[in-house]
Motif scaffolding. Structure first.
Motif, PDB file in Angstrom:
ATOM      1  N   ILE A  49       1.351  -0.670  15.760  1.00 45.44           N
ATOM      2  CA  ILE A  49       1.044   0.202  14.624  1.00 45.44           C
ATOM      3  C   ILE A  49      -0.462   0.431  14.530  1.00 45.44           C
ATOM      4  N   PRO A  50      -0.907   1.670  14.317  1.00 46.34           N
ATOM      5  CA  PRO A  50      -2.349   1.931  14.158  1.00 46.34           C
ATOM      6  C   PRO A  50      -2.946   1.101  13.033  1.00 46.34           C
ATOM      7  N   ALA A  51      -4.213   0.736  13.174  1.00 47.48           N
ATOM      8  CA  ALA A  51      -4.884  -0.122  12.200  1.00 47.48           C
ATOM      9  C   ALA A  51      -4.890   0.474  10.799  1.00 47.48           C
ATOM     10  N   GLN A  52      -4.900   1.815  10.709  1.00 43.61           N
ATOM     11  CA  GLN A  52      -4.946   2.454   9.387  1.00 43.61           C
ATOM     12  C   GLN A  52      -3.707   2.155   8.556  1.00 43.61           C
ATOM     13  N   PHE A  53      -2.626   1.697   9.204  1.00 44.37           N
ATOM     14  CA  PHE A  53      -1.390   1.392   8.481  1.00 44.37           C
ATOM     15  C   PHE A  53      -1.137  -0.115   8.408  1.00 44.37           C
ATOM     16  N   ALA A  54      -2.189  -0.896   8.560  1.00 39.63           N
ATOM     17  CA  ALA A  54      -2.047  -2.357   8.557  1.00 39.63           C
ATOM     18  C   ALA A  54      -1.462  -2.874   7.244  1.00 39.63           C
ATOM     19  N   HIS A  55      -1.775  -2.197   6.139  1.00 41.04           N
ATOM     20  CA  HIS A  55      -1.302  -2.654   4.827  1.00 41.04           C
ATOM     21  C   HIS A  55      -0.136  -1.800   4.305  1.00 41.04           C
ATOM     22  N   ALA A  56       0.475  -1.070   5.190  1.00 39.22           N
ATOM     23  CA  ALA A  56       1.629  -0.253   4.799  1.00 39.22           C
ATOM     24  C   ALA A  56       2.847  -1.137   4.543  1.00 39.22           C
ATOM     25  N   SER A  57       3.851  -0.578   3.872  1.00 39.05           N
ATOM     26  CA  SER A  57       5.092  -1.303   3.640  1.00 39.05           C
ATOM     27  C   SER A  57       5.805  -1.541   4.971  1.00 39.05           C
ATOM     28  N   ASP A  58       6.636  -2.577   5.028  1.00 39.58           N
ATOM     29  CA  ASP A  58       7.372  -2.870   6.258  1.00 39.58           C
ATOM     30  C   ASP A  58       8.280  -1.704   6.648  1.00 39.58           C
ATOM     31  N   SER A  59       8.890  -1.069   5.649  1.00 35.07           N
ATOM     32  CA  SER A  59       9.792   0.042   5.959  1.00 35.07           C
ATOM     33  C   SER A  59       9.016   1.220   6.538  1.00 35.07           C
TER      34      SER A  59
END
Length: 427
Positions: A198-208
Motif C-alpha cells: 500500500i502506498p505510504a499516503q494510505f498508511a493510516h487508512a481503514s483496513d477495509s
C-alpha cells in the motif's frame, strides 16, 4: 412513440459501475461500485477520487453474488451517474429514459424494489431492466449462443436459445476475479508484508480501504502484467522489487478451485447437487448436460426423431456461438483455454453427437482493442443497442414501438398497474 432524449444506461457490476448515454460508443463514466458513509454527517461518498480522499472511512459494498442487496444506498450510485454523466455536469433524471442491467438470477422482489426507486425517487419517465447475458449476446449480433461471463465476483454460464435464457440450465459460481485476487494476494504476502503493498499516503487508512485499494490497484495491475507479459519481477510503491519467477498460473484456480489452498478460506468440495461449488469447466458441463436432458426426446417414434434432429441442430448452433466475456476473461490465454476444454468435453461426454467440431468462439470485432472493450463493457454496449431503439424516428420502422411494448415500462403504466406489470414485463 419515439423519444428524443437518449437513454441513460447503467451497468452495475460488483467491481465497477459503467454508465453513459445510449448514443455513446463507450461509457462516459466507469467508477468503483463501492461507497463510504461519513460518520459525522452521514453523507454517502461515491466515486474513486472521493473514496481515496476519505480513506479513513470504511468501504462498503452494494452488490453480492452479482445482485444489488443494498437498496438503501444504491440510489446514491445512480444519482452520482446523473450528477456526472454529461462531462461531469448534472442532468435531470425526469427528462431521460433509464436502462439498467440485471443478472438472470435476479429475484422478482429485487425488480419491484428497483422500479420503486427509479420511478418514485428518481422519477424517470420510462425504464427497462435488461438481462446481462441477453445484452451481451445481442451485442455480438446473435440470438442463440452460450454466454460465459467471468466477472469480478461471479462466473456465469448461460445458454440462450432464440433470445430466451434457459434458466434451468444456467449456472453461476463465486469462483471469478475476486477469487483469483485471493490467490494473488496470498502469493504476494509470501514475499512481503501486506502493508508494503500500500502506498505510504494510505498508511493510516481503514483496513477495509487498504484491502479495497489493493484489490483495485495492486492486484489488478499485477494480474494484468503477469498474465500478459510473464514478468519476472514486480515493483512496489516503495520501489521494492519482488521476484515472481516462481509464480504459479493462478488462472487454473478458476477451473479447479480446490487446487491451491488459501489460509483462513474454506473451499468446499464440489458436489453435483451444488453447481456453484464447481470450477468453470464443470460449470459449463453441468449446463450442457441439463440442457440435453430438457431437450432430448425420450422415445424413438417419428415425432421424436424429428425432435432429435432439432436437438442436434440447436446444440450445434449453441456451441458454434460461444461468447466469452467479462473483465476477468481478458486474461491472456483464458478464452482459448475455455474453448479447448469445451471441445474436449463434447468429445468425451457427448460422443454420439457431432458437436465438438462446431465449438467456436464469437468475436464481435476483429481488432484487439475492440475485443477488450466488448469483454469489459459488453453488457453496457448491448443494453445501449436496445435502448437506442427508443430514438428510432424512421416512419417505416417499428423499433420504438417494439421496445416500448416488450422491454420498457412508463411511469404512467407503473403508477396504474404496479407490481403485476413489473413481474410480467421483466420476467
Amino acid at each position: 412513440m419515439a423519444y428524443t432524449s437518449p437513454a441513460v444506461v447503467i451497468d452495475n457490476g460488483s467491481y465497477t459501475t459503467k454508465a453513459g448515454f445510449a448514443r455513446e460508443d463507450l461509457p462516459s463514466l466507469v467508477f468503483n461500485s463501492n461507497y463510504m458513509v461519513n460518520p459525522e454527517t452521514q453523507a454517502v461518498i461515491v466515486g474513486d477520487d472521493a473514496l481515496e480522499a476519505n480513506c479513513q472511512n470504511e468501504v462498503m459494498t452494494l452488490l453480492d453474488n452479482g445482485l444489488i442487496y443494498n437498496y438503501d444506498n444504491i440510489i446514491h450510485n445512480w444519482q452520482y451517474v446523473y450528477d456526472n454523466i454529461d462531462n461531469h455536469n448534472p442532468i435531470d433524471a425526469k427528462e431521460y429514459p433509464l436502462v439498467l442491467t440485471e443478472q438472470s438470477w435476479n429475484t422478482p422482489q429485487n425488480k419491484v424494489t428497483t422500479c420503486q426507486i427509479v420511478f418514485e425517487s428518481l422519477e424517470v419517465p420510462i425504464f427497462s431492466l435488461v438481462k446481462t447475458p441477453i445484452a451481451q449476446l445481442y451485442r455480438a449480433g446473435k440470438s442463440t449462443g452460450l454466454v460465459i461471463d467471468i466477472g469480478s465476483s461471479v462466473t456465469s454460464v448461460t445458454p440462450i436459445l432464440d433470445g430466451i435464457i434457459q434458466q434451468k440450465s444456467s449456472y453461476h459460481s463465486k469462483y471469478a476475479g475476486d477469487f483469483l485476487n485471493l490467490h494473488v494476494l496470498n502469493y504476494l504476502e509470501s514475499k512481503t508484508p501486506f502493508n508494503n503493498l500500500i502506498p505510504a499516503q494510505f498508511a493510516h487508512a481503514s483496513d477495509s480501504f487498504k484491502h479495497y485499494y489493493a484489490s483495485h490497484n495492486i492486484l489488478q495491475e499485477y494480474k494484468n502484467l503477469s498474465i500478459s507479459y510473464q514478468i519476472k519481477s514486480y515493483q512496489l510503491y516503495n520501489h521494492e522489487n519482488i521476484n515472481v519467477q516462481d509464480q504459479r498460473n493462478y488462472l487454473e484456480n478458476l477451473f479447479d478451485p480446490t487446487l491451491n489452498k488459501l489460509p483462513n478460506v474454506t473451499v468446499p468440495e464440489p458436489t453435483l447437487d451444488k453447481p456453484g461449488s464447481h470450477g468453470l469447466t464443470n460449470l459449463v458441463f453441468l449446463a450442457l448436460k441439463n440442457l440435453e436432458s430438457s431437450l432430448l426426446p425420450s422415445s424413438n417414434d417419428t415425432t421424436s426423431q424429428n425432435k432429435f434432429a432439432r436437438f442436434i441442430e440447436i446444440f450445434k448452433e449453441l456451441l458454434s456461438n460461444v461468447f466469452i466475456t467479462g473483465g476477468t476473461a481478458s486474461a491472456n490465454g483464458l478464452p482459448d483455454h475455455i474453448i479447448n476444454d469445451l471441445r474436449a468435453l463434447t468429445q468425451k461426454y457427448f460422443p454420439n453427437y457431432p458437436f465438438s467440431y462446431a465449438v467456436q468462439q464469437i468475436r464481435p470485432n476483429n481488432t484487439e482493442n475492440s475485443e477488450t472493450w466488448d469483454r469489459q463493457f459488453g453488457a453496457w454496449l448491448g443494453a445501449c443497442n436496445l435502448a437506442s431503439m427508443l430514438n428510432d424516428h424512421n416512419e417505416d420502422s417499428n423499433s420504438a414501438k417494439i421496445a416500448l411494448d416488450n422491454w420498457f415500462i412508463t411511469k404512467a403504466d407503473y403508477e396504474e398497474l404496479g407490481e403485476d406489470l413489473i413481474v410480467e414485463k421483466f420476467k
